[in-house]
Design a protein around this motif. Sequence first.
Motif, PDB file in Angstrom:
ATOM      1  N   ASP A   1      -1.490   2.502  17.593  1.00  0.00           N
ATOM      2  CA  ASP A   1      -1.599   3.961  17.718  1.00  0.00           C
ATOM      3  C   ASP A   1      -0.600   4.531  18.717  1.00  0.00           C
ATOM      4  N   SER A   2       0.108   3.651  19.394  1.00  0.00           N
ATOM      5  CA  SER A   2       1.166   4.118  20.302  1.00  0.00           C
ATOM      6  C   SER A   2       2.247   4.806  19.477  1.00  0.00           C
ATOM      7  N   ALA A   3       2.405   6.102  19.692  1.00  0.00           N
ATOM      8  CA  ALA A   3       3.309   6.918  18.869  1.00  0.00           C
ATOM      9  C   ALA A   3       3.339   8.312  19.478  1.00  0.00           C
ATOM     10  N   SER A   4       4.156   9.168  18.892  1.00  0.00           N
ATOM     11  CA  SER A   4       4.097  10.589  19.230  1.00  0.00           C
ATOM     12  C   SER A   4       3.248  11.301  18.195  1.00  0.00           C
ATOM     13  N   TYR A   5       2.495  12.284  18.656  1.00  0.00           N
ATOM     14  CA  TYR A   5       1.618  13.050  17.774  1.00  0.00           C
ATOM     15  C   TYR A   5       2.061  14.509  17.819  1.00  0.00           C
ATOM     16  N   LEU A   6       2.460  15.002  16.651  1.00  0.00           N
ATOM     17  CA  LEU A   6       3.027  16.347  16.568  1.00  0.00           C
ATOM     18  C   LEU A   6       2.035  17.308  15.935  1.00  0.00           C
ATOM     19  N   CYS A   7       1.881  18.429  16.568  1.00  0.00           N
ATOM     20  CA  CYS A   7       1.063  19.522  16.063  1.00  0.00           C
ATOM     21  C   CYS A   7       2.012  20.536  15.417  1.00  0.00           C
ATOM     22  N   ALA A   8       1.654  21.038  14.252  1.00  0.00           N
ATOM     23  CA  ALA A   8       2.503  22.014  13.568  1.00  0.00           C
ATOM     24  C   ALA A   8       1.618  23.086  12.940  1.00  0.00           C
ATOM     25  N   VAL A   9       2.011  24.340  13.090  1.00  0.00           N
ATOM     26  CA  VAL A   9       1.246  25.469  12.557  1.00  0.00           C
ATOM     27  C   VAL A   9       2.057  26.173  11.488  1.00  0.00           C
ATOM     28  N   ARG A  10       1.398  26.490  10.383  1.00  0.00           N
ATOM     29  CA  ARG A  10       2.063  27.235   9.318  1.00  0.00           C
ATOM     30  C   ARG A  10       1.796  28.721   9.555  1.00  0.00           C
ATOM     31  N   ASP A  11       2.892  29.483   9.661  1.00  0.00           N
ATOM     32  CA  ASP A  11       2.715  30.891  10.024  1.00  0.00           C
ATOM     33  C   ASP A  11       2.538  31.773   8.786  1.00  0.00           C
ATOM     34  N   SER A  12       2.592  33.075   8.994  1.00  0.00           N
ATOM     35  CA  SER A  12       2.319  34.004   7.895  1.00  0.00           C
ATOM     36  C   SER A  12       3.375  33.930   6.804  1.00  0.00           C
ATOM     37  N   ASN A  13       4.563  33.409   7.138  1.00  0.00           N
ATOM     38  CA  ASN A  13       5.631  33.227   6.143  1.00  0.00           C
ATOM     39  C   ASN A  13       5.608  31.829   5.531  1.00  0.00           C
ATOM     40  N   TYR A  14       4.551  31.096   5.815  1.00  0.00           N
ATOM     41  CA  TYR A  14       4.398  29.713   5.334  1.00  0.00           C
ATOM     42  C   TYR A  14       5.486  28.801   5.876  1.00  0.00           C
ATOM     43  N   GLN A  15       6.046  29.142   7.028  1.00  0.00           N
ATOM     44  CA  GLN A  15       6.979  28.243   7.710  1.00  0.00           C
ATOM     45  C   GLN A  15       6.205  27.413   8.711  1.00  0.00           C
ATOM     46  N   LEU A  16       6.602  26.155   8.861  1.00  0.00           N
ATOM     47  CA  LEU A  16       5.964  25.278   9.835  1.00  0.00           C
ATOM     48  C   LEU A  16       6.615  25.448  11.193  1.00  0.00           C
ATOM     49  N   ILE A  17       5.820  25.737  12.185  1.00  0.00           N
ATOM     50  CA  ILE A  17       6.273  25.800  13.574  1.00  0.00           C
ATOM     51  C   ILE A  17       5.803  24.516  14.247  1.00  0.00           C
ATOM     52  N   TRP A  18       6.734  23.759  14.773  1.00  0.00           N
ATOM     53  CA  TRP A  18       6.417  22.430  15.291  1.00  0.00           C
ATOM     54  C   TRP A  18       6.310  22.417  16.813  1.00  0.00           C
ATOM     55  N   GLY A  19       5.358  21.649  17.319  1.00  0.00           N
ATOM     56  CA  GLY A  19       5.348  21.304  18.721  1.00  0.00           C
ATOM     57  C   GLY A  19       6.307  20.153  18.980  1.00  0.00           C
ATOM     58  N   ALA A  20       6.588  19.902  20.250  1.00  0.00           N
ATOM     59  CA  ALA A  20       7.526  18.839  20.609  1.00  0.00           C
ATOM     60  C   ALA A  20       6.885  17.458  20.557  1.00  0.00           C
ATOM     61  N   GLY A  21       5.566  17.433  20.399  1.00  0.00           N
ATOM     62  CA  GLY A  21       4.888  16.149  20.275  1.00  0.00           C
ATOM     63  C   GLY A  21       4.348  15.627  21.594  1.00  0.00           C
ATOM     64  N   THR A  22       3.302  14.847  21.493  1.00  0.00           N
ATOM     65  CA  THR A  22       2.705  14.168  22.635  1.00  0.00           C
ATOM     66  C   THR A  22       2.911  12.677  22.462  1.00  0.00           C
ATOM     67  N   LYS A  23       3.592  12.071  23.406  1.00  0.00           N
ATOM     68  CA  LYS A  23       3.799  10.632  23.352  1.00  0.00           C
ATOM     69  C   LYS A  23       2.566   9.935  23.901  1.00  0.00           C
ATOM     70  N   LEU A  24       1.923   9.148  23.072  1.00  0.00           N
ATOM     71  CA  LEU A  24       0.703   8.438  23.467  1.00  0.00           C
ATOM     72  C   LEU A  24       1.042   6.977  23.733  1.00  0.00           C
ATOM     73  N   ILE A  25       0.738   6.535  24.935  1.00  0.00           N
ATOM     74  CA  ILE A  25       0.980   5.147  25.334  1.00  0.00           C
ATOM     75  C   ILE A  25      -0.368   4.452  25.422  1.00  0.00           C
ATOM     76  N   ILE A  26      -0.517   3.353  24.696  1.00  0.00           N
ATOM     77  CA  ILE A  26      -1.761   2.584  24.721  1.00  0.00           C
ATOM     78  C   ILE A  26      -1.542   1.324  25.553  1.00  0.00           C
ATOM     79  N   LYS A  27      -2.412   1.111  26.511  1.00  0.00           N
ATOM     80  CA  LYS A  27      -2.313  -0.086  27.357  1.00  0.00           C
ATOM     81  C   LYS A  27      -3.448  -1.049  27.022  1.00  0.00           C
ATOM     82  N   PRO A  28      -3.158  -2.353  27.101  1.00  0.00           N
ATOM     83  CA  PRO A  28      -4.204  -3.356  26.782  1.00  0.00           C
ATOM     84  C   PRO A  28      -5.381  -3.264  27.756  1.00  0.00           C
TER      85      PRO A  28
END
Lengths: 113, 109
Positions: free
Chosen positions: B82-109
């Motif tokens: 699951d170590s990865a970046s997680y991106l949030c994206a919102v579709r606006d009134s014009n049906y365009q996707l607005i992207w976040g820069a992402g959250t880098k998730l680091i999993i430690k043992p």
Amino acid sequence: DAMVIQNPRYQVTQFGKPVTLSCSQTLNHNVMYWYQQKSSQAPKLLFHYYDKDFNNEADTPDNFQSRRPNTSFCFLDIRSPGLGDAAMYLCATSNGSSYNEQFFGPGTRLTVL
Amino acid sequence: GQNIDQPTEMTATEGAIVQINCTYQTSGFNGLFWYQQHAGEAPTFLSYNVLDGLEEKGRFSSFLSRSKGYSYLLLKELQMKDSASYLCAVRDSNYQLIWGAGTKLIIKP
């Protein structure tokens, strides 16, 4: 398996030397997108095609052009790459009739020397 | 202007639960997406919310509050993969996707 394919996966070019990136899809989606993504940044939409209708984002430089000769293929042409154009270029498709989620290809990482 | 805010980086322990928040300010709203992106790879679709509430899909759940302009992605029973970046994206009134820069998730043992 239906998919989005991008070639090449890695592309090295020289400053100012034109380069073309390709994308093909077997999903039969009518919308195709080109994004530029730099490290730790959000994907930046360059342009998209809805069928044959080309939609350019207002802030996409003229240096970037695109062609979509048919439903399955789409090309990104960078006429004179600069050092700032080094990035991952992502192709994506969606079913425009319902504007569902976008399906991404594996990306082409462009290096400009 | 349109804006998506996510934490830049988070760290969690294998087997634990983590919540990644996303707040948005967009011109209209036509759905919110969460994508997972492993380093050097393309984003892959995780979830979609258009109505308020929780959507559960296996170990992953996504929540939306349209009135608050807020969503979160909940990951349970974390695995190293699951170590990865997680991106949030919102579709606006014009049906365009607005992207976040992402959250880098680091999993430690």
